[in-house]
Write a protein that holds these residues in place. Structure first.
Motif, PDB file in Angstrom:
ATOM      1  N   VAL A  29       0.829  -1.206   0.000  1.00  0.00           N
ATOM      2  CA  VAL A  29       0.000   0.000   0.000  1.00  0.00           C
ATOM      3  C   VAL A  29       0.862   1.254   0.000  1.00  0.00           C
ATOM      4  O   VAL A  29       0.578   2.209  -0.732  1.00  0.00           O
ATOM      5  N   ARG A  33       0.765   4.164  -2.780  1.00  0.00           N
ATOM      6  CA  ARG A  33       0.437   5.542  -2.394  1.00  0.00           C
ATOM      7  C   ARG A  33       1.561   6.515  -2.723  1.00  0.00           C
ATOM      8  O   ARG A  33       1.307   7.695  -2.954  1.00  0.00           O
ATOM      9  N   GLU A  40      -4.295   9.534  -9.527  1.00  0.00           N
ATOM     10  CA  GLU A  40      -4.869   9.457  -8.179  1.00  0.00           C
ATOM     11  C   GLU A  40      -5.961   8.398  -8.073  1.00  0.00           C
ATOM     12  O   GLU A  40      -6.035   7.665  -7.091  1.00  0.00           O
ATOM     13  N   VAL A  41      -6.799   8.263  -9.087  1.00  0.00           N
ATOM     14  CA  VAL A  41      -7.869   7.268  -9.051  1.00  0.00           C
ATOM     15  C   VAL A  41      -7.293   5.850  -8.991  1.00  0.00           C
ATOM     16  O   VAL A  41      -7.841   4.981  -8.299  1.00  0.00           O
ATOM     17  N   VAL A  43      -4.383   5.015  -7.650  1.00  0.00           N
ATOM     18  CA  VAL A  43      -3.823   4.871  -6.305  1.00  0.00           C
ATOM     19  C   VAL A  43      -4.916   4.480  -5.323  1.00  0.00           C
ATOM     20  O   VAL A  43      -4.789   3.503  -4.577  1.00  0.00           O
ATOM     21  N   TRP A  44      -6.017   5.221  -5.344  1.00  0.00           N
ATOM     22  CA  TRP A  44      -7.049   4.976  -4.340  1.00  0.00           C
ATOM     23  C   TRP A  44      -7.897   3.754  -4.651  1.00  0.00           C
ATOM     24  O   TRP A  44      -8.379   3.071  -3.736  1.00  0.00           O
ATOM     25  N   LEU A  45      -8.055   3.403  -5.911  1.00  0.00           N
ATOM     26  CA  LEU A  45      -8.734   2.163  -6.253  1.00  0.00           C
ATOM     27  C   LEU A  45      -7.885   0.966  -5.819  1.00  0.00           C
ATOM     28  O   LEU A  45      -8.407  -0.014  -5.282  1.00  0.00           O
ATOM     29  N   SER A  46      -6.584   1.055  -5.993  1.00  0.00           N
ATOM     30  CA  SER A  46      -5.679  -0.001  -5.533  1.00  0.00           C
ATOM     31  C   SER A  46      -5.715  -0.118  -4.013  1.00  0.00           C
ATOM     32  O   SER A  46      -5.722  -1.221  -3.462  1.00  0.00           O
ATOM     33  N   TYR A  47      -5.744   1.009  -3.334  1.00  0.00           N
ATOM     34  CA  TYR A  47      -5.838   1.039  -1.869  1.00  0.00           C
ATOM     35  C   TYR A  47      -7.118   0.347  -1.411  1.00  0.00           C
ATOM     36  O   TYR A  47      -7.104  -0.509  -0.520  1.00  0.00           O
ATOM     37  N   PHE A  48      -8.236   0.713  -2.047  1.00  0.00           N
ATOM     38  CA  PHE A  48      -9.517   0.095  -1.727  1.00  0.00           C
ATOM     39  C   PHE A  48      -9.478  -1.409  -1.982  1.00  0.00           C
ATOM     40  O   PHE A  48      -9.895  -2.212  -1.142  1.00  0.00           O
TER      41      PHE A  48
END
Length: 133
Positions: A29, A33, A40-41, A43-48
C-alpha cells in the motif's frame, strides 16, 4: 473431521487477513500511495482493492468459524469456500499469465489452501446416500 477442517480454514483465513493487513499492507500500500506516476484514481482504487481483500478474508474466517460451531449452516462454508477458491484461481492465473514476481507472495497459493480446507470440510460433512449396515 469437518469441524476441524472448518476451524483450520477459519484460523488460516484469519492469519492471512492479519498478514495481509500488517505485513503486506505497509509494503504494497505504501508503494502504491507513493508512486508518483500513477493517477490518483488508480492509487485509491488499488488502496480500496487491497483492503477489501482483508475484509473478505475476515468475513470468510467468521463464516468458517460459525459453521464449525453450527454445522447446519453449511451454506456459509460453501460461500466462503467458493470465495477462497475464486481468489486462489485468480492468484494462480495472475502469477502464470501476468508476472512471475507474484510467486514471491502468498497470493498464488494461500487462498487455494483455505478453499481446500473448506472443500474438505464440506465433503466430510456430506450425508451418506445409503444408511450404513
Amino acid at each position: 473431521m469437518s469441524k476441524l477442517a472448518f476451524i483450520l480454514a477459519a484460523i488460516a483465513a484469519l492469519a492471512m487477513a492479519f498478514a495481509h493487513a500488517f505485513l503486506g499492507g505497509p509494503l504494497v500500500v505504501e508503494a502504491i500511495r507513493n508512486a508518483p506516476s500513477l493517477p490518483e484514481v488508480v492509487v485509491w482504487l488499488s488502496y480500496f482493492t487491497w483492503h477489501d481483500g482483508t475484509v473478505a478474508l475476515l468475513v470468510c474466517s467468521a463464516a468458517f468459524a460459525f459453521v464449525a460451531m453450527r454445522p447446519k449452516e453449511i451454506v456459509l462454508a460453501v460461500f466462503a469456500t467458493a470465495m477462497m477458491a475464486g481468489f486462489g484461481a485468480l492468484g494462480l492465473a495472475t502469477a502464470i499469465m501476468g508476472s512471475d514476481s507474484l510467486w514471491q507472495t502468498p497470493a498464488p497459493f494461500a487462498f487455494g489452501i483455505i478453499g481446500g480446507l473448506g472443500l474438505f470440510g464440506i465433503w466430510r460433512r456430506r450425508k451418506p446416500v445409503m444408511p450404513s449396515v
